[in-house]
Scaffold this motif. Structure first.
Motif, PDB file in Angstrom:
ATOM      1  N   ALA A   1      10.424  -2.827  24.639  1.00 41.65           N
ATOM      2  CA  ALA A   1       9.213  -3.634  24.541  1.00 41.65           C
ATOM      3  C   ALA A   1       9.452  -4.889  25.369  1.00 41.65           C
ATOM      4  O   ALA A   1      10.376  -5.666  25.083  1.00 41.65           O
ATOM      5  CB  ALA A   1       8.921  -4.001  23.091  1.00 41.65           C
ATOM      6  N   LEU A   2       8.646  -5.080  26.413  1.00 47.22           N
ATOM      7  CA  LEU A   2       8.808  -6.197  27.338  1.00 47.22           C
ATOM      8  C   LEU A   2       7.537  -7.027  27.385  1.00 47.22           C
ATOM      9  O   LEU A   2       6.429  -6.484  27.298  1.00 47.22           O
ATOM     10  CB  LEU A   2       9.129  -5.687  28.747  1.00 47.22           C
ATOM     11  N   ASN A   3       7.708  -8.325  27.546  1.00 41.74           N
ATOM     12  CA  ASN A   3       6.551  -9.192  27.721  1.00 41.74           C
ATOM     13  C   ASN A   3       5.832  -8.810  29.011  1.00 41.74           C
ATOM     14  O   ASN A   3       6.439  -8.778  30.082  1.00 41.74           O
ATOM     15  CB  ASN A   3       6.997 -10.653  27.766  1.00 41.74           C
TER      16      ASN A   3
ATOM     17  N   LEU B   1      11.746  -8.176  24.658  1.00 42.88           N
ATOM     18  CA  LEU B   1      11.344  -8.541  23.302  1.00 42.88           C
ATOM     19  C   LEU B   1      12.200  -7.810  22.275  1.00 42.88           C
ATOM     20  O   LEU B   1      12.730  -8.417  21.354  1.00 42.88           O
ATOM     21  CB  LEU B   1       9.865  -8.224  23.090  1.00 42.88           C
ATOM     22  N   TRP B   2      12.310  -6.502  22.433  1.00 40.52           N
ATOM     23  CA  TRP B   2      13.196  -5.709  21.584  1.00 40.52           C
ATOM     24  C   TRP B   2      13.344  -4.328  22.200  1.00 40.52           C
ATOM     25  O   TRP B   2      12.620  -3.955  23.123  1.00 40.52           O
ATOM     26  CB  TRP B   2      12.691  -5.617  20.145  1.00 40.52           C
ATOM     27  N   SER B   3      14.304  -3.579  21.680  1.00 39.72           N
ATOM     28  CA  SER B   3      14.468  -2.191  22.095  1.00 39.72           C
ATOM     29  C   SER B   3      14.893  -1.368  20.892  1.00 39.72           C
ATOM     30  O   SER B   3      15.521  -1.886  19.965  1.00 39.72           O
ATOM     31  CB  SER B   3      15.488  -2.061  23.233  1.00 39.72           C
ATOM     32  N   TYR B   4      14.529  -0.100  20.921  1.00 38.37           N
ATOM     33  CA  TYR B   4      14.875   0.818  19.837  1.00 38.37           C
ATOM     34  C   TYR B   4      15.720   1.941  20.429  1.00 38.37           C
ATOM     35  O   TYR B   4      15.320   2.586  21.405  1.00 38.37           O
ATOM     36  CB  TYR B   4      13.616   1.387  19.183  1.00 38.37           C
TER      37      TYR B   4
ATOM     38  N   PRO C   1      13.451  -8.913  17.092  1.00 39.80           N
ATOM     39  CA  PRO C   1      14.109  -8.900  18.399  1.00 39.80           C
ATOM     40  C   PRO C   1      15.569  -8.498  18.261  1.00 39.80           C
ATOM     41  O   PRO C   1      16.242  -8.894  17.310  1.00 39.80           O
ATOM     42  CB  PRO C   1      13.976 -10.362  18.867  1.00 39.80           C
ATOM     43  N   GLN C   2      16.053  -7.712  19.197  1.00 39.51           N
ATOM     44  CA  GLN C   2      17.451  -7.307  19.162  1.00 39.51           C
ATOM     45  C   GLN C   2      18.338  -8.513  19.426  1.00 39.51           C
ATOM     46  O   GLN C   2      18.040  -9.356  20.270  1.00 39.51           O
ATOM     47  CB  GLN C   2      17.718  -6.231  20.212  1.00 39.51           C
ATOM     48  N   THR C   3      19.421  -8.612  18.685  1.00 39.06           N
ATOM     49  CA  THR C   3      20.342  -9.729  18.864  1.00 39.06           C
ATOM     50  C   THR C   3      21.648  -9.246  19.480  1.00 39.06           C
ATOM     51  O   THR C   3      22.000  -8.067  19.402  1.00 39.06           O
ATOM     52  CB  THR C   3      20.640 -10.432  17.529  1.00 39.06           C
TER      53      THR C   3
ATOM     54  N   PRO D   1      19.069 -13.533  19.932  1.00 39.55           N
ATOM     55  CA  PRO D   1      18.344 -12.689  20.895  1.00 39.55           C
ATOM     56  C   PRO D   1      18.499 -13.232  22.308  1.00 39.55           C
ATOM     57  O   PRO D   1      19.190 -14.237  22.528  1.00 39.55           O
ATOM     58  CB  PRO D   1      16.890 -12.785  20.410  1.00 39.55           C
ATOM     59  N   ASN D   2      17.865 -12.584  23.261  1.00 40.04           N
ATOM     60  CA  ASN D   2      17.935 -13.035  24.649  1.00 40.04           C
ATOM     61  C   ASN D   2      17.473 -14.477  24.779  1.00 40.04           C
ATOM     62  O   ASN D   2      16.547 -14.919  24.095  1.00 40.04           O
ATOM     63  CB  ASN D   2      17.057 -12.155  25.542  1.00 40.04           C
ATOM     64  N   GLY D   3      18.119 -15.205  25.676  1.00 44.63           N
ATOM     65  CA  GLY D   3      17.729 -16.590  25.914  1.00 44.63           C
ATOM     66  C   GLY D   3      18.874 -17.377  26.523  1.00 44.63           C
ATOM     67  O   GLY D   3      19.967 -16.855  26.760  1.00 44.63           O
ATOM     68  N   VAL D   4      18.615 -18.653  26.791  1.00 47.02           N
ATOM     69  CA  VAL D   4      19.632 -19.573  27.300  1.00 47.02           C
ATOM     70  C   VAL D   4      19.925 -20.583  26.203  1.00 47.02           C
ATOM     71  O   VAL D   4      19.007 -21.234  25.687  1.00 47.02           O
ATOM     72  CB  VAL D   4      19.160 -20.286  28.577  1.00 47.02           C
ATOM     73  N   TYR D   5      21.199 -20.717  25.846  1.00 46.77           N
ATOM     74  CA  TYR D   5      21.582 -21.535  24.704  1.00 46.77           C
ATOM     75  C   TYR D   5      22.660 -22.543  25.107  1.00 46.77           C
ATOM     76  O   TYR D   5      23.539 -22.235  25.915  1.00 46.77           O
ATOM     77  CB  TYR D   5      22.121 -20.657  23.573  1.00 46.77           C
ATOM     78  N   SER D   6      22.587 -23.737  24.514  1.00 46.03           N
ATOM     79  CA  SER D   6      23.593 -24.764  24.765  1.00 46.03           C
ATOM     80  C   SER D   6      24.646 -24.737  23.664  1.00 46.03           C
ATOM     81  O   SER D   6      24.385 -24.304  22.541  1.00 46.03           O
ATOM     82  CB  SER D   6      22.946 -26.150  24.837  1.00 46.03           C
TER      83      SER D   6
END
Length: 228
Positions: free
Chosen positions: A75-77, A84-87, A123-125, A162-167
């Motif tokens: 599932a993609l934006n 967004l997530w995957s199964y 969302p998949q982590t 989940p997906n993203g940029v984190y500090s």
């Protein structure tokens, strides 16, 4: 008909395109899902899966659903291509999904037909693992990551996001500095490993050893003299 445009992918295209809001969505055997401008044929975004994308996408409520040879339904934006997530099924997914009443229906080579909630799936982590080196065993160290702070006396610390940029920021124990002491990590559909190296700030002074040896020599000389 007259050709308006064409776009070359990295391999064969067996996927049938879906069109929504001026964007063409199509898979390729180069492992990618492409979003192309319907008028110009230029790439809006592409998302790379772990296998051929023979499945034909379905688009509903701003989300693109498509299967891959890597056994997953994605599932993609629809606007950005963000994951967004995957199964995950038990075998490759070449079936094209159908969406109705908030549910995705698709088949897999594992002989099963799946019905998966289109919007209820979390969302998949993925794991972000911080690994420390340079500290004595049992020494406590601290990581602040994505607003969450953890302490540990072991060599590793794990966060799930989940997906993203984190500090992140590292709090060193007394008499140690960390490298890097802060920074960012990018999570993109895979686990992330971040090494943290601690260095002691206490310096050894060679002159202390020299003084110690000198004092020892004097004491030894006095002892010998007294004995004689």
């Amino acid at each position: 008909g007259t050709r308006i445009w064409n776009y070359t992918t990295g391999s064969a295209v067996a996927s049938s395109p879906a069109v929504a809001d001026g964007i063409v969505y199509v898979g390729s055997n180069d492992n990618n899902i492409y979003a192309l401008d319907a008028a110009m044929g230029t790439v809006v975004w592409n998302y790379t899966t772990g296998g051929d994308v023979v499945s034909s996408p379905a688009v509903a409520d701003g989300v693109v659903f498509v299967g891959s040879y890597d056994k997953k339904m994605y599932a993609l934006n629809a606007t950005s291509g963000a994951h967004l997530w995957s199964y995950t099924t038990l075998d490759k997914v070449i079936s094209s999904p159908a969406v109705a009443d908030g549910t995705i229906y698709f088949g897999s080579y594992d002989h099963l037909v799946y019905a998966v909630g289109a919007s209820s799936s979390s969302p998949q982590t993925y794991e972000v693992l911080f690994a420390a080196s340079g500290l004595p065993q049992g020494t406590s160290w601290t990581v602040t990551f994505n607003g969450q702070t953890k302490n540990s006396t072991s060599d590793t610390m794990v966060f799930n996001v989940p997906n993203g940029v984190y500090s992140f920021a590292i709090t060193s124990p007394d008499d140690y500095t960390a490298f890097p002491s802060s920074g960012t990590v990018t999570v993109n559909a895979a686990n992330v490993y971040q090494q943290i190296t601690f260095t002691s700030t206490i310096q050894d002074f060679p002159w202390l050893l020299v003084v110690s040896l000198s004092v020892g020599a004097v004491l030894l000389a006095l002892a010998i003299t007294a004995f004689v």
